[in-house]
Each structure stands twice: as C-alpha cells, then as structure tokens.
Design a protein around this motif. Structure first.
Motif, PDB file in Angstrom:
ATOM      1  N   ALA A   1      -7.681  21.448 -19.211  1.00  0.00           N
ATOM      2  CA  ALA A   1      -7.475  22.743 -18.552  1.00  0.00           C
ATOM      3  C   ALA A   1      -6.676  23.624 -19.502  1.00  0.00           C
ATOM      4  N   PRO A   2      -6.791  24.948 -19.386  1.00  0.00           N
ATOM      5  CA  PRO A   2      -6.054  25.841 -20.296  1.00  0.00           C
ATOM      6  C   PRO A   2      -4.534  25.694 -20.210  1.00  0.00           C
ATOM      7  N   THR A   3      -4.044  25.142 -19.086  1.00  0.00           N
ATOM      8  CA  THR A   3      -2.589  24.994 -18.910  1.00  0.00           C
ATOM      9  C   THR A   3      -2.079  23.637 -19.396  1.00  0.00           C
ATOM     10  N   GLN A   4      -2.942  22.866 -20.059  1.00  0.00           N
ATOM     11  CA  GLN A   4      -2.534  21.532 -20.539  1.00  0.00           C
ATOM     12  C   GLN A   4      -1.994  21.608 -21.961  1.00  0.00           C
ATOM     13  N   LEU A   5      -0.863  20.956 -22.187  1.00  0.00           N
ATOM     14  CA  LEU A   5      -0.239  20.899 -23.516  1.00  0.00           C
ATOM     15  C   LEU A   5      -0.712  19.661 -24.261  1.00  0.00           C
ATOM     16  N   THR A   6      -1.105  19.843 -25.521  1.00  0.00           N
ATOM     17  CA  THR A   6      -1.482  18.727 -26.394  1.00  0.00           C
ATOM     18  C   THR A   6      -0.594  18.747 -27.632  1.00  0.00           C
ATOM     19  N   SER A   7      -0.586  17.658 -28.370  1.00  0.00           N
ATOM     20  CA  SER A   7       0.205  17.621 -29.611  1.00  0.00           C
ATOM     21  C   SER A   7      -0.398  18.550 -30.671  1.00  0.00           C
TER      22      SER A   7
ATOM     23  N   LYS B   1       0.501  23.212  -7.707  1.00  0.00           N
ATOM     24  CA  LYS B   1       0.707  22.232  -8.779  1.00  0.00           C
ATOM     25  C   LYS B   1       1.924  21.358  -8.503  1.00  0.00           C
ATOM     26  N   LEU B   2       2.984  21.961  -7.974  1.00  0.00           N
ATOM     27  CA  LEU B   2       4.187  21.194  -7.642  1.00  0.00           C
ATOM     28  C   LEU B   2       3.915  20.177  -6.537  1.00  0.00           C
ATOM     29  N   LYS B   3       3.080  20.562  -5.577  1.00  0.00           N
ATOM     30  CA  LYS B   3       2.710  19.629  -4.510  1.00  0.00           C
ATOM     31  C   LYS B   3       1.935  18.440  -5.076  1.00  0.00           C
ATOM     32  N   GLU B   4       1.022  18.724  -6.031  1.00  0.00           N
ATOM     33  CA  GLU B   4       0.260  17.648  -6.678  1.00  0.00           C
ATOM     34  C   GLU B   4       1.184  16.702  -7.433  1.00  0.00           C
ATOM     35  N   LEU B   5       2.131  17.284  -8.194  1.00  0.00           N
ATOM     36  CA  LEU B   5       3.076  16.465  -8.955  1.00  0.00           C
ATOM     37  C   LEU B   5       3.944  15.622  -8.027  1.00  0.00           C
ATOM     38  N   ASP B   6       4.364  16.225  -6.912  1.00  0.00           N
ATOM     39  CA  ASP B   6       5.193  15.512  -5.934  1.00  0.00           C
ATOM     40  C   ASP B   6       4.427  14.317  -5.367  1.00  0.00           C
ATOM     41  N   GLN B   7       3.144  14.524  -5.090  1.00  0.00           N
ATOM     42  CA  GLN B   7       2.309  13.442  -4.569  1.00  0.00           C
ATOM     43  C   GLN B   7       2.109  12.352  -5.622  1.00  0.00           C
TER      44      GLN B   7
ATOM     45  N   PHE C   1      12.989  32.190 -22.685  1.00  0.00           N
ATOM     46  CA  PHE C   1      12.413  31.195 -21.769  1.00  0.00           C
ATOM     47  C   PHE C   1      11.978  29.949 -22.552  1.00  0.00           C
ATOM     48  N   PHE C   2      11.311  30.153 -23.688  1.00  0.00           N
ATOM     49  CA  PHE C   2      10.834  29.020 -24.484  1.00  0.00           C
ATOM     50  C   PHE C   2      11.996  28.216 -25.066  1.00  0.00           C
TER      51      PHE C   2
ATOM     52  N   VAL D   1       0.171  31.213 -21.893  1.00  0.00           N
ATOM     53  CA  VAL D   1      -0.217  30.392 -20.734  1.00  0.00           C
ATOM     54  C   VAL D   1       0.975  29.547 -20.305  1.00  0.00           C
ATOM     55  N   ASP D   2       1.262  29.495 -19.004  1.00  0.00           N
ATOM     56  CA  ASP D   2       2.350  28.656 -18.509  1.00  0.00           C
ATOM     57  C   ASP D   2       1.862  27.217 -18.390  1.00  0.00           C
ATOM     58  N   ILE D   3       2.475  26.321 -19.139  1.00  0.00           N
ATOM     59  CA  ILE D   3       2.069  24.914 -19.182  1.00  0.00           C
ATOM     60  C   ILE D   3       2.423  24.217 -17.864  1.00  0.00           C
ATOM     61  N   SER D   4       1.436  23.504 -17.305  1.00  0.00           N
ATOM     62  CA  SER D   4       1.685  22.761 -16.057  1.00  0.00           C
ATOM     63  C   SER D   4       1.219  21.310 -16.157  1.00  0.00           C
ATOM     64  N   ASP D   5       0.693  20.911 -17.333  1.00  0.00           N
ATOM     65  CA  ASP D   5       0.190  19.544 -17.501  1.00  0.00           C
ATOM     66  C   ASP D   5       0.345  19.148 -18.968  1.00  0.00           C
ATOM     67  N   ILE D   6       0.471  17.855 -19.209  1.00  0.00           N
ATOM     68  CA  ILE D   6       0.627  17.347 -20.575  1.00  0.00           C
ATOM     69  C   ILE D   6      -0.437  16.291 -20.840  1.00  0.00           C
ATOM     70  N   SER D   7      -1.108  16.405 -21.962  1.00  0.00           N
ATOM     71  CA  SER D   7      -2.156  15.455 -22.328  1.00  0.00           C
ATOM     72  C   SER D   7      -1.555  14.080 -22.608  1.00  0.00           C
TER      73      SER D   7
END
Length: 414
Positions: free
Chosen positions: A136-142, A392-398, A205-206, A166-172
């Motif tokens: 996804a576009p919000t995923q961070l990769t190395s 996204k926070l609800k998904e992470l919480d689950q 912010f960064f 893009v605000d990152i919400s996931d990490i590869s």
C-alpha cells in the motif's frame, strides 16, 4: 545437455509450480544450493538470465541477481544496467513474495552507486522499486532509506517528496523482521529534506518521530536527529518543546549530554540575547560545521529578530520602523526593519499594512474567516484522513490483542 541448460529447465519447472502456489521458497533454495557447482561465475549467471523472461520469471532472476552480487569480481556497469532493467520490468506480485531478497538487491545497488559517486543514476529505479515492493502507498520499506540517501547526495530532492508526503501507517516485514535503523533513517532523512525546502513544521514532525523511538544503547541517528530537532524547534516555535513522554528519560540521560553545543544555543536563544547567541555560535562553530548544521544555525540566529517582531504584534497595533528597529536591536535601523517586515508579510508570518508616508506599520488580524469553499474542502480532506487513521488504529489494536505475547502478558497481569 550442459549443466546450465539443465538448470534452466529445472528453474522453469519450479518457477511454474511457484506461480500456481504463490510459494517461492523452493526456487530460492534450489538456486542457493546450485551456487557452488552451477552459478559460481558471472558468465553462467548471465547466460541463464538472458534465457529467462523478466515478467514471467521475476523470482528466479531476483535469486540469480542476488547470487551474482555476492561474487567479488563483477562488472559493475553491466550489473547496474541489469538491476535497473530488472526493477523496471519485474512482476510486482513475485517481488512482494521475496521482500528480503529485493531489498538486499536495492541496498547493494545503492551502496555501489554511492561508492562510484553515481547518485542520480539510482533515483528513478528506486522510486519504481518502492512502488513495486509496497502493499500500500502508506507502507514503509527499507528501500525508502536508500532512495532518500541518493536524493540527498545527488541534491535531487523532489522525487523523495512523493514518498514523504504520505503518512506511514504500516511497515514492510522483510524476512519477518524490520530493522529499526531503517525507520529512524527514513524520518531523519525526511526531516533534512523538508528543512531544505523550508517546510519546517513537517521537518519537525519527522525529527520528532526519529527521536521518539526508545532504546537502551545510544543511537547515532537519534543523536544527529536530536541536534536538528532543537534547531528546527527554535525555527517553528521559538523554543525547544518538551520531548516525547515515552522517551524523555532516554533523551535526557543519553542524548542531551552529546548535544551540548545545541542545548547552549537554545538557552541563549530563549534569553533573547543576540550577543550571547553570537558568542555561542563562534564558540561551537567547528561543531556545527562538522555536523553540517551551520546553515540551520544561521537561520535560527536570523529568526530571533522575526520572533521579537511577532511578539510586538501581540502588544502594539501600530509601530514606527524606528521604534521597531530600537526594540529588536537592528544595527541598520529603519531600512532593515522595513525590509524584514516586507519579507514577513510576503511569507505570511505576520499580517500588516505599511504606511510609507508616516513610516508606520499597522498590525492586522489573520484575514482567513474559515468560510470559503476551499477551506471547506480542506477540512473535509483532513476529516477523511482522521477517519482512515481511526480505522487503522482499530486494526492495529485488534492485531495486538491477538498476538500470543500480548495474551500471555494479559493473562499474567490478570
């Protein structure tokens, strides 16, 4: 039939099975096992790759390229061309199935380009590599870090903005792990790039994200990010804000003692004393130069005058250029005061009108009434972002609730 031809037939057979099952590990194991007796030379690897179609056999070619870069004597120019072509034409789904090999290939590509000072050559291929590796576009990769590093070294920064805005919400998860170093570098490099574009709020912010990661050992990345965090905080807020709560002890105990030149500068700045600020700058000039922060420090020193003027707007409705020059200690007097005010009005740092006849400045309230169609659209966009973030926070919480480690911890506490 030669050994290379036999290997070609076997690889094609396993590749076809992998396409049906979506599991590529048998193909990886085969190529790694064959490294010593079949693929021990560049010639045999190149011959085999030439016979394979990149789109159909992405996984096989990725494994072969990974083997090739482990050989010490390779033609770098030829390898650069092969990697660039592979990144451009490879199949996304197969690359996503082998994220560890793909990221390792991109890292080799980046490191060798840096060694040969061909920074710009890798920017476009790595932009493509990121989009192919992401789920996804919000995923961070190395690979993000490799791209940002090349953008900074080549001074070609605009391509990086597409991945920073893009605000990152996931990490590869590369090989089921993700080295925190790449997270820190992404936010550290991003902070530098935004500061270069004078987007100091986003830069802050960064940099705040970079210093928010807790740790036991001292991280050199966090130390350098903290130094820039102090400078950018002064540019944005006129003071150094409170550090992230979860990391306050780590920063004060381990990081602050290594940033004395910057904490002293912030202290002099907070006292509104231009002479002390200049003395601190001269005292630690060699430190700022070593850290390549001289430009930011000079901007901080120049911003002191602007901060003082902004404070005057909260006290006075009108003020003459002469009074202003006296109150903010401008050596060049009225002419310098007028020049600074004009620049601040242009940058919307203050809202004012100038009476040239009387030499006075009339300070005004912000004209935005928040009732225009453009503002409504902006608010709607921001609300949509908040809704998506909440989901996204609800998904992470689950996900956390289902983690075995978390469940064991809850059971022990209960």
């Amino acid at each position: 039939m030669s050994v290379t031809e036999k290997a070609f037939v076997l690889i094609k057979d396993i590749q076809n099975q992998s396409l049906l099952t979506g599991v590529y590990q048998p193909l990886v194991d085969l190529i790694l096992e064959s490294q010593e007796n079949v693929f021990h030379t560049c010639t045999s690897l190149d011959e085999l790759m030439q016979q394979l179609d990149i789109q159909e056999n992405t996984a096989a070619i990725l494994c072969l390229l990974t083997n090739k870069i482990s050989i010490t004597t390779i033609n770098l120019e030829q390898t650069f061309a092969q990697i660039s072509e592979f990144i451009s034409e490879c199949a996304d789904a197969q690359v996503k199935a082998l994220p560890n090999l793909f990221s390792a290939l991109c890292r080799f590509f980046t490191d060798k380009l840096i060694e040969s000072k061909q920074y710009l050559r890798g920017v476009d291929p790595l932009c493509k590599a990121i989009t192919k590796a992401q789920n996804a576009p919000t995923q961070l990769t190395s690979i993000h870090c490799d791209l940002l590093k090349l953008c900074l070294l080549s001074k070609c920064l605009k391509p990086a903005l597409a991945f920073l805005d893009v605000d990152i919400s996931d990490i590869s998860r590369e090989a089921d792990t993700f080295d925190v170093k790449y997270y820190l570098l992404y936010y550290y490099y991003g902070g530098i790039i935004y500061a270069t574009f004078r987007n100091f709020e986003r830069s802050l912010f960064f940099l705040t994200s970079a210093i928010s990661v807790t740790g036991i050992a001292i991280s050199e990345i966090v130390v350098e990010a903290y130094k820039k965090y102090i400078l950018v905080s002064l540019l944005v807020h006129g003071k150094v804000g409170l550090p992230p709560k979860q990391n306050a002890n780590y920063l004060s105990r381990c990081i602050r003692p290594l940033s004395v030149a910057y904490t002293e500068l912030a202290s002099a700045y907070s006292e509104d004393n231009a002479e002390d600020l200049e003395k601190t700058f001269m005292k630690y000039h060699h430190v700022y130069e070593r850290d390549t922060n001289v430009g930011l420090v000079k901007q901080v020193m120049a911003s002191m005058v602007k901060v003082k003027i902004q404070k005057l707007t909260k006290t006075f409705m009108t003020l003459s250029f002469g009074d202003m020059a006296t109150r903010v200690n401008l050596a060049a007097g009225e002419a310098e005061a007028e020049s600074i005010i004009l620049q601040m009005i242009e940058d919307e740092e203050i809202f004012a009108s100038i009476n040239q006849q009387d030499g006075n400045v009339l300070f005004l309230d912000k004209p935005e009434k928040y009732n225009s169609p453009a503002m409504y659209r902006l608010l709607e966009q921001e609300l949509q972002k908040c809704v998506k973030l909440n989901e996204k926070l609800k998904e992470l919480d689950q996900d956390i609730a289902l983690m075995p480690k978390y469940q064991k911890l809850r059971a022990a506490l209960d």
